[in-house]
Motif scaffolding. Structure first.
Motif, PDB file in Angstrom:
ATOM      1  N   GLY A  91      35.770  35.433  38.716  1.00 22.00           N
ATOM      2  CA  GLY A  91      35.514  34.019  38.938  1.00 22.00           C
ATOM      3  C   GLY A  91      36.763  33.182  38.735  1.00 22.00           C
ATOM      4  O   GLY A  91      37.010  32.231  39.477  1.00 22.00           O
ATOM      5  N   ARG A  92      37.573  33.556  37.736  1.00 23.69           N
ATOM      6  CA  ARG A  92      38.808  32.807  37.485  1.00 23.69           C
ATOM      7  C   ARG A  92      39.777  32.953  38.654  1.00 23.69           C
ATOM      8  O   ARG A  92      40.376  31.975  39.111  1.00 23.69           O
ATOM      9  CB  ARG A  92      39.457  33.313  36.200  1.00 23.69           C
ATOM     10  CG  ARG A  92      40.777  32.622  35.859  1.00 23.69           C
ATOM     11  CD  ARG A  92      41.314  33.121  34.529  1.00 23.69           C
ATOM     12  NE  ARG A  92      40.378  32.832  33.452  1.00 23.69           N
ATOM     13  CZ  ARG A  92      40.530  33.287  32.207  1.00 23.69           C
ATOM     14  NH1 ARG A  92      41.552  34.066  31.902  1.00 23.69           N
ATOM     15  NH2 ARG A  92      39.651  32.964  31.285  1.00 23.69           N
TER      16      ARG A  92
ATOM     17  N   ALA B  34      38.498  30.982  41.619  1.00 19.28           N
ATOM     18  CA  ALA B  34      38.661  29.543  41.399  1.00 19.28           C
ATOM     19  C   ALA B  34      40.102  29.106  41.677  1.00 19.28           C
ATOM     20  O   ALA B  34      40.335  28.062  42.302  1.00 19.28           O
ATOM     21  CB  ALA B  34      38.264  29.201  39.970  1.00 19.28           C
TER      22      ALA B  34
ATOM     23  N   ARG C  48      35.517  26.861  38.221  1.00 21.53           N
ATOM     24  CA  ARG C  48      35.042  28.219  37.952  1.00 21.53           C
ATOM     25  C   ARG C  48      33.540  28.326  38.196  1.00 21.53           C
ATOM     26  O   ARG C  48      33.056  29.354  38.643  1.00 21.53           O
ATOM     27  CB  ARG C  48      35.379  28.607  36.515  1.00 21.53           C
ATOM     28  CG  ARG C  48      35.205  30.093  36.239  1.00 21.53           C
ATOM     29  CD  ARG C  48      35.748  30.477  34.884  1.00 21.53           C
ATOM     30  NE  ARG C  48      35.563  31.895  34.631  1.00 21.53           N
ATOM     31  CZ  ARG C  48      35.852  32.489  33.488  1.00 21.53           C
ATOM     32  NH1 ARG C  48      36.373  31.772  32.495  1.00 21.53           N
ATOM     33  NH2 ARG C  48      35.651  33.768  33.319  1.00 21.53           N
TER      34      ARG C  48
END
Length: 238
Positions: free
Chosen positions: A31-32, A35, A42
């Motif tokens: 997710g990081r 993002a 995020r």
């Protein structure tokens, strides 16, 4: 049609999985990482991954993140209500043969709105129980206009994004209304062989047809389940 950012991220990941960039068992970006790459929060990136998880494309693996599923899953025919995730009620399945063009039975032709003698594209699969025994045999029939606009339906390669999303991306058409009709009859020789039951076994047959917002058929699925395995439960207010 407005595409939200998390949907765009999810579709990008689907395309990369379908192209073989991520194979079964491979870890997708975190997710990081997503993002940062897409310049989103995020929370938005995690929502994109949740879309894939709900569709059974990826699964969580402790200490690793999300990985592409090793075993494809599919839902039995019918019960495709809005908001239902593909992974809910999904089962491992085996594809039967290769997709082929054939003249559908009369009941299927009527549901698809095609004339007798017109060919439709057929995809076949057997859904399996946890012990790998057959649960149901499903034939999915696509009318010519859909099959010709979505050529990957005729291939043997898995469609990681799912046929519904793929058809929507190719045609701009999507299910707006579904109709399920359940009947009971005896299994045909071919059905009995796929289900590993004696010919003439009583089976429940669920005929599911999905229509777009203009009422045009997108697909007709016929799921055949031995009577000993069929159960339908409805919960409703009184």
């Amino acid at each position: 049609m407005v595409v939200l950012k998390y949907e765009e991220i999810a579709e990008s990941l689907r395309a990369r999985i379908a192209a073989g960039e991520f194979s079964p068992g491979d870890t997708i970006p975190s997710g990081r990482d997503l993002a940062e790459r897409w310049d989103v929060s995020r929370a938005t990136a995690i929502k994109a991954v949740d879309v894939l998880r709900n569709d059974g494309v990826v699964v969580a693996k402790q200490g690793t993140g999300f990985v592409v599923t090793e075993t494809p899953v599919a839902r039995p025919a019918g019960a495709r209500r809005a908001g239902s995730a593909r992974i809910l009620g999904g089962m491992p399945f085996l594809r039967i043969g290769e997709p082929d063009w054939a003249e559908p039975p009369a009941r299927i032709a009527v549901s698809l709105g095609i004339s007798p003698g017109v060919l439709a594209l057929r995809r076949r699969r057997v859904l399996q129980l946890p012990d790998s025994t057959p649960h149901s045999y499903v034939e999915a029939w696509f009318p010519p206009d859909i099959a010709e606009a979505a050529p990957r339906l005729a291939g043997i390669a898995p469609i990681a994004e799912g046929t519904t999303r793929y058809v929507r991306r190719q045609t701009g058409r999507f299910p707006a209304e579904g109709m399920d009709v359940t009947t009971v009859r005896l299994a045909t020789d071919d059905e009995a062989a796929c289900l590993a039951v004696p010919t003439g076994t009583a089976v429940a047959v669920l005929l599911h047809t999905a229509h777009d917002e203009d009422g045009r058929p997108l697909v007709c699925e016929e799921g055949v389940t031995p009577s000993s395995l069929f159960e339908q439960v409805d919960t409703y207010a009184m």
